[in-house]
Design a protein around this motif. Structure first.
Motif, PDB file in Angstrom:
ATOM      1  N   ALA A  86      63.624  78.271  87.882  1.00  0.00           N
ATOM      2  CA  ALA A  86      62.686  79.375  88.071  1.00  0.00           C
ATOM      3  C   ALA A  86      61.653  79.375  86.942  1.00  0.00           C
ATOM      4  N   SER A  87      60.952  78.260  86.806  1.00  0.00           N
ATOM      5  CA  SER A  87      59.992  78.116  85.715  1.00  0.00           C
ATOM      6  C   SER A  87      58.948  77.075  86.080  1.00  0.00           C
ATOM      7  N   SER A  88      57.715  77.323  85.663  1.00  0.00           N
ATOM      8  CA  SER A  88      56.666  76.324  85.868  1.00  0.00           C
ATOM      9  C   SER A  88      56.415  75.509  84.601  1.00  0.00           C
ATOM     10  N   SER A  89      57.227  75.724  83.576  1.00  0.00           N
ATOM     11  CA  SER A  89      57.052  75.031  82.300  1.00  0.00           C
ATOM     12  C   SER A  89      57.231  73.521  82.463  1.00  0.00           C
ATOM     13  N   PRO A  90      56.209  72.746  82.119  1.00  0.00           N
ATOM     14  CA  PRO A  90      56.365  71.290  82.210  1.00  0.00           C
ATOM     15  C   PRO A  90      57.439  70.765  81.264  1.00  0.00           C
ATOM     16  N   GLU A 147      60.695  68.517  82.342  1.00  0.00           N
ATOM     17  CA  GLU A 147      60.960  67.221  81.706  1.00  0.00           C
ATOM     18  C   GLU A 147      62.374  67.162  81.129  1.00  0.00           C
ATOM     19  N   LEU A 148      62.806  68.252  80.497  1.00  0.00           N
ATOM     20  CA  LEU A 148      64.132  68.252  79.873  1.00  0.00           C
ATOM     21  C   LEU A 148      65.245  68.177  80.910  1.00  0.00           C
ATOM     22  N   LEU A 149      65.127  68.934  82.003  1.00  0.00           N
ATOM     23  CA  LEU A 149      66.155  68.860  83.051  1.00  0.00           C
ATOM     24  C   LEU A 149      66.199  67.473  83.670  1.00  0.00           C
ATOM     25  N   LEU A 195      64.411  74.540  76.243  1.00  0.00           N
ATOM     26  CA  LEU A 195      65.629  74.612  77.047  1.00  0.00           C
ATOM     27  C   LEU A 195      66.785  73.925  76.314  1.00  0.00           C
ATOM     28  N   PRO A 196      67.839  74.667  75.986  1.00  0.00           N
ATOM     29  CA  PRO A 196      68.988  74.060  75.314  1.00  0.00           C
ATOM     30  C   PRO A 196      69.841  73.272  76.319  1.00  0.00           C
ATOM     31  N   VAL A 197      69.412  72.047  76.618  1.00  0.00           N
ATOM     32  CA  VAL A 197      70.003  71.294  77.728  1.00  0.00           C
ATOM     33  C   VAL A 197      71.480  70.984  77.540  1.00  0.00           C
TER      34      VAL A 197
END
Length: 194
Positions: free
Chosen positions: A7-11, A15-17, A172-174
């Protein structure tokens, strides 16, 4: 494998996911990001992440939704994204030569699950000159980043030390997210127990 929606538009979050091989699709949440003055940064990011995840889950009730929000905090004051060059300069001046904290809140929601947590990373900046800050601001990089800098871009030149999860500062703390998804049995790896 469970279908996950970010639920995010953050590039950076996308990338992290993708970097850690979590399959997902994106559906950006359109939510109010107002924070009540005086709210502790940890509570603020958890509330905002939860709002985003709830908004998207309402549209996709059979899916798993991940919401996230990141803020920079110095002296328990939350620094969001700057809107003007002067605001960016003010934020960088406030961070110069000091420690600050970066908080990312994460919400994992589904019909059967509700997990909300945050990670905190401490960052120390070098003493910055006005010329360094002005040159960085001119790149335009600060304007979509909490605290007016990106640790994964030229803002990395300001960082003297970091204690905690680097990826948390990116947005994001992946590692923590992956472990929680595994514990919930939402990844192919199966449940992991601490």
């Amino acid at each position: 494998m469970t279908h996950i929606i970010l639920a995010s538009s953050s590039p950076r979050r996308k990338e992290l996911l993708a970097q850690v091989n979590i399959p997902f699709t994106v559906h950006a949440a359109n939510t109010d990001e107002t924070i009540i003055p005086g709210t502790h940064p940890a509570q603020a990011v958890e509330q905002l992440a939860l709002r985003k995840a709830e908004a998207v889950l309402a549209e996709y009730p059979d899916k798993v939704v991940i919401g996230a929000d990141t803020v920079v905090s110095v002296d328990d004051r939350i620094l969001g994204k700057p809107e003007t060059e002067q605001e960016a300069m003010d934020m960088l001046c406030r961070l110069s030569g000091r420690h600050h904290a970066v908080y990312t809140g994460v919400a994992i929601l589904s019909r059967n699950e509700r997990v909300v947590f945050h990670e905190k990373t401490d960052v120390e900046f070098w003493e910055l000159t006005k010329a360094e800050m002005a040159a960085y601001i001119k790149t335009g990089d600060p304007f979509d980043k909490a605290g007016s800098y990106g640790i994964q871009t030229a803002g990395a030149l300001f960082v003297k030390a970091i204690h905690g999860d680097y990826f948390n500062v990116v947005g994001l703390p992946v590692s923590s997210l992956h472990r929680r998804l595994n514990q919930l049995g939402l990844l192919e790896d199966g449940p992991v127990r601490d």
